[in-house]
Design a protein around this motif. Structure first.
Motif, mmCIF file in Angstrom:
data_model
loop_
_atom_site.group_PDB
_atom_site.id
_atom_site.type_symbol
_atom_site.label_atom_id
_atom_site.label_comp_id
_atom_site.label_asym_id
_atom_site.label_seq_id
_atom_site.Cartn_x
_atom_site.Cartn_y
_atom_site.Cartn_z
ATOM 1 N N ARG A 335 0.694 -1.576 -0.132
ATOM 2 C CA ARG A 335 0.033 0.019 0.029
ATOM 3 C C ARG A 335 0.646 1.197 0.383
ATOM 4 N NH1 ARG A 335 -2.100 0.638 5.539
ATOM 5 N NH2 ARG A 335 -0.630 1.558 6.164
ATOM 6 N N ASP A 336 1.961 1.308 0.783
ATOM 7 C CA ASP A 336 2.463 2.353 0.918
ATOM 8 C C ASP A 336 3.179 3.084 -0.204
ATOM 9 O OD1 ASP A 336 1.760 3.344 3.503
ATOM 10 O OD2 ASP A 336 3.341 1.853 4.803
ATOM 11 N N ALA A 337 4.336 1.431 -0.750
ATOM 12 C CA ALA A 337 4.726 1.767 -2.511
ATOM 13 C C ALA A 337 3.424 2.268 -3.032
ATOM 14 C CB ALA A 337 5.247 0.227 -2.181
ATOM 15 N N ILE A 338 2.656 1.560 -3.427
ATOM 16 C CA ILE A 338 1.966 2.071 -4.340
ATOM 17 C C ILE A 338 1.571 2.968 -4.221
ATOM 18 C CG2 ILE A 338 -0.245 1.647 -5.245
ATOM 19 C CD1 ILE A 338 -0.008 -1.191 -5.578
ATOM 20 N N SER A 339 0.988 3.774 -2.950
ATOM 21 C CA SER A 339 0.926 5.335 -2.451
ATOM 22 C C SER A 339 1.532 6.279 -2.967
ATOM 23 C CB SER A 339 0.557 5.615 -0.853
ATOM 24 O OG SER A 339 -0.725 5.270 -0.842
ATOM 25 N N GLY A 340 2.946 6.003 -2.730
ATOM 26 C CA GLY A 340 4.335 7.033 -2.987
ATOM 27 C C GLY A 340 4.551 6.345 -4.735
ATOM 28 N N ALA A 341 4.229 5.874 -5.693
ATOM 29 C CA ALA A 341 4.117 6.196 -6.839
ATOM 30 C C ALA A 341 3.659 6.791 -6.976
ATOM 31 C CB ALA A 341 4.363 4.781 -7.079
ATOM 32 N N ILE A 342 2.162 7.038 -7.357
ATOM 33 C CA ILE A 342 1.059 7.908 -7.209
ATOM 34 C C ILE A 342 1.559 9.188 -6.760
ATOM 35 C CG2 ILE A 342 -1.622 8.640 -7.432
ATOM 36 C CD1 ILE A 342 -1.723 5.626 -6.222
#
Length: 397
Positions: A335-342
Motif C-alpha cells: 500500500r505504501d509503495a503504490i501510494s508513494g508512486a502515485i
C-alpha cells in the motif's frame, strides 16, 4: 488511505424544463436540494452535468418538418437529391428524413451496409460472406439487396429500416430509389446534389463527393444553421444531434451553451464557496455487445464544459504496479509503495509502461458516458448528474 468510497454518480431529479426556464437557477437549486436531502457535501472538483436536451428545451430550439423542408429545398434545389449514410433511427433521423423528402422531388437513398455509422446492423457480416458480397466494393440495388437478404428486422426495435425509410419518403410525396454502398461517390451515378447524413465521417464524405464532381454537396450540419420561418437553429451543427420531439418536430442540439456552464459554476461558488466543474452532455460513447450500436449519435459528447474538464486522465495502472514494480511486496508495504508512486508520478505519463491500459479518452467523453448511463433516456427524471470523487486517486484522504 482512510476513505473507502471513490467515485459516486448521482442522478438528480429536476422539474420538467420548458422554454424560457432559468437553467442556472434550476440546476443550482436542484443540486443544493439534493445535497440537503441525501446528506452529501458539495466539494471542490465535483462535477455537475446536465443533459443537452434540457438546455435545448429551455432555449426553445426546435424545427418542424416544414421548416426543414424549406431549408433543404432552398439549399439543394428541390429536385433529385442523394441522401447518403443516414443512421437507422426512428428517434434520431426519421423526422429529419420526412423534412428532407418534403424538400425534394426525388430522393436517392444510399445506405451503408452491413451497418450504419453507429453500429445498427441491416444484416450480419456472416450474411455478406455467405452471399459473396464485398461491402467495400459492391453497390447493391434494392432489388438485389432483397433477393440476397430478404426482409431483416432490427433485433431490438423490430423495424425493417429499409422498408420504413422507403415508406416515409413516399408518404411525403417524393419518389425514392434505394441503393446500398459504402463509397459515398456511388450516389453520383444518380445525382450531383447530395446531402450526406453521416456524423463523424462527414468531412471525408463531403471531400470525396466534391472531388468526384458533386455540385451541391451538403451535410446535416449545413441544414438549419439559421432560423427558417421562425424555427430554432444551430449555427455549428445544424441538424446533427437533433432528435424527435413530436411526429412533426425535432429538438435541435443546444446553441452556444458555454455561458450557461460558466454561470452555473459561478452560482454554485457563490452559494457554497466550492469550485465545481460543469458540463453539458449528450450521448455517451460506448458499444453495446448485443445490438452492436456504439451509441454516439451526437456530433460530440459534450458541447460545453468548464476549463477544469479539459484534457485526458493521467493515471498509473494499479494492477501493473502491484504485479510488476512491487510484486515482491504485500500488505501495508505494498500500500505504501503504490501510494508513494502515485504521489511522485509525472505530470504527463504518456508512453510510460505503468500507464498502459488506462483509458486513453478525453475527460469529457469519459464523464459524459458516465452521465448518459446514469441519467438514462427514459422516465428516470434525472436530467442532472452530480459526480463526486472522479478526480480522486488511491492516495486521496
Amino acid at each position: 488511505m482512510s476513505r473507502t468510497v471513490g467515485t459516486v454518480s448521482r442522478g438528480i431529479r429536476a422539474p420538467i424544463i420548458r422554454e424560457g426556464d432559468d437553467l442556472t437557477q434550476i440546476v443550482t437549486q436542484s443540486v443544493l436540494e439534493a445535497a440537503r436531502e441525501d446528506g452529501f457535501a458539495i466539494r471542490d472538483r465535483d462535477v455537475v452535468a446536465m443533459t443537452e436536451a434540457i438546455v435545448a428545451r429551455a432555449q426553445g430550439n426546435y424545427a418542424t418538418v416544414d421548416q426543414i423542408a424549406a431549408d433543404v429545398k432552398a439549399k439543394l434545389g428541390g429536385g433529385t437529391v442523394g441522401v447518403i449514410f443516414p443512421i437507422l433511427s426512428r428517434n434520431r433521423f426519421a423526422v429529419c428524413l420526412r423534412g428532407i423528402a418534403k424538400g425534394c422531388k426525388k430522393v436517392v437513398l444510399q445506405l451503408s451496409y452491413p451497418s450504419d455509422e453507429v453500429g445498427n446492423h441491416l444484416i450480419s457480416m456472416d450474411a455478406l460472406d455467405e452471399n459473396g458480397v464485398d461491402p467495400y466494393r459492391d453497390v447493391l440495388t434494392l432489388e438485389k439487396y432483397r433477393a440476397l437478404f430478404g426482409y431483416e428486422k432490427h433485433p431490438f426495435t423490430g423495424v425493417d429500416y429499409v422498408e420504413y425509410y422507403e415508406s416515409l419518403i413516399k408518404d411525403c410525396g417524393a419518389e425514392v430509389e434505394i441503393i446500398f454502398a459504402n463509397d459515398p461517390r456511388a450516389v453520383l451515378e444518380y445525382t450531383k446534389d447530395v446531402l450526406t447524413c453521416d456524423i463523424h465521417t462527414r468531412a471525408r464524405s463531403k471531400r470525396l463527393l466534391k472531388a468526384a464532381g458533386g455540385e451541391r454537396v451538403l451535410g446535416l450540419d449545413d441544414i438549419m444553421t439559421a432560423g427558417v420561418n421562425g424555427s430554432g437553429y444551430n449555427a455549428v451543427y445544424g441538424l446533427l444531434g437533433s432528435n424527435k420531439a413530436t411526429e412533426d418536430k425535432v429538438k435541435l442540439f443546444p446553441r452556444d451553451p458555454q455561458p450557461l456552464v460558466d454561470a452555473i459554476q459561478k452560482k454554485i461558488l457563490e452559494e457554497t464557496g466550492k469550485h465545481v466543474e460543469v458540463m453539458v452532455y449528450g450521448d455517451g460513447a460506448f458499444k453495446d455487445p448485443v445490438g452492436k450500436i456504439w451509441e454516439l449519435a451526437d456530433p460530440v459528447v459534450s458541447p460545453a464544459y468548464t476549463p477544469g474538464l479539459e484534457g485526458t486522465p493521467n493515471e498509473l495502472k494499479l494492477k501493473y504496479l502491484a504485479d510488476n514494480d512491487f510484486g515482491h511486496l504485500s500488505g501495508a508495504e505494498l500500500r505504501d509503495a503504490i501510494s508513494g508512486a502515485i504521489r511522485k508520478k509525472d505530470a504527463d505519463l504518456k508512453g510510460q509502461m505503468a500507464s498502459e491500459g488506462t483509458t486513453p479518452r478525453r475527460l469529457t467523453d469519459l464523464i459524459g458516458s458516465l452521465c448518459d448511463l446514469t441519467s438514462g433516456s427514459g422516465d428516470k427524471g434525472t436530467p442532472i448528474v452530480y459526480i463526486q470523487g472522479y478526480f480522486d486517486n488511491y492516495t486521496t484522504e
